[in-house]
Write a protein that holds these residues in place. Sequence first.
Motif: not given
Length: 273
Positions: A83, A163, A173-174, A176-178, A181-182, A186
Amino acid sequence: MERRGTRIGLGVWSALVIAFLWIPLVIIAVYAFNSSNIQSWPIPGWTLHWFRVAWHNPDARSSFELSVKVGAATTGIALALGSMAAFAIHRFRFFGRESISFLLVLPIALPGIITGMALNSFYVFAGIGFSIWTIVIGHATFCVVLVYNNVLARLRRSSSSLIEASQDLGADGWQTFRFVVWPVLSTALVAGGLLAFALSFDEVVVTTFTAGAQSTLPIFILDNLRQGQQLPVVNVVAFFVIVVTVIPVALAQRLMRDTGVLRRAATASVTTE
């Protein structure tokens, strides 16, 4: 008429290919339930006796435990390295980018015996004793490619502006990832991990050169194949390996669809939030 004939011809050809691939596996599965310790056709009867024998075989159980440990460790390393490499190749432009991408993919194309010989020579040269980690490193060389290809393909299909839009709307950042991105990655990560575990679990060529005196489940099959009295147990173990390999591959294929289970769940989560 031509279209109907083409469909029939393609259907027949597909059936022949599937039969060519699966008939040998089905025969192994049938022999696992053979009441006799001699392989003959048709089989004289059906029994689960050899499953109990295989389960209580200490060598088979220790080989199974080693295969699971190697597969789990290899999957973790492949997810982390694959990744990160995919993100770096996708998001940044730098000198030698295409060459690095080629070098990342190359191990999956090399014959396993070449990879195994190279790793064995390196371990001997560096004075590294054979252990579970020498097997894990050997498996990771080609399992990283599976995660890398899955994640990179998903990143190329998704828009990088998502993003940027998340950050413009004040997400940290968290968040955006949750929420961004995820949900996008996933299924690619889970599918890549499942494929990496399946490939590591049934790998035999590279393992032969990197295991030393240790025995994974495929090595156990190879070592006991010559012993006629152990053949029924070998059939059971081979049947088990087939099942353990097919399930992750089937799940990975399901999850890699655009309407995968995790993708729908993640989308529902975002909508609820």
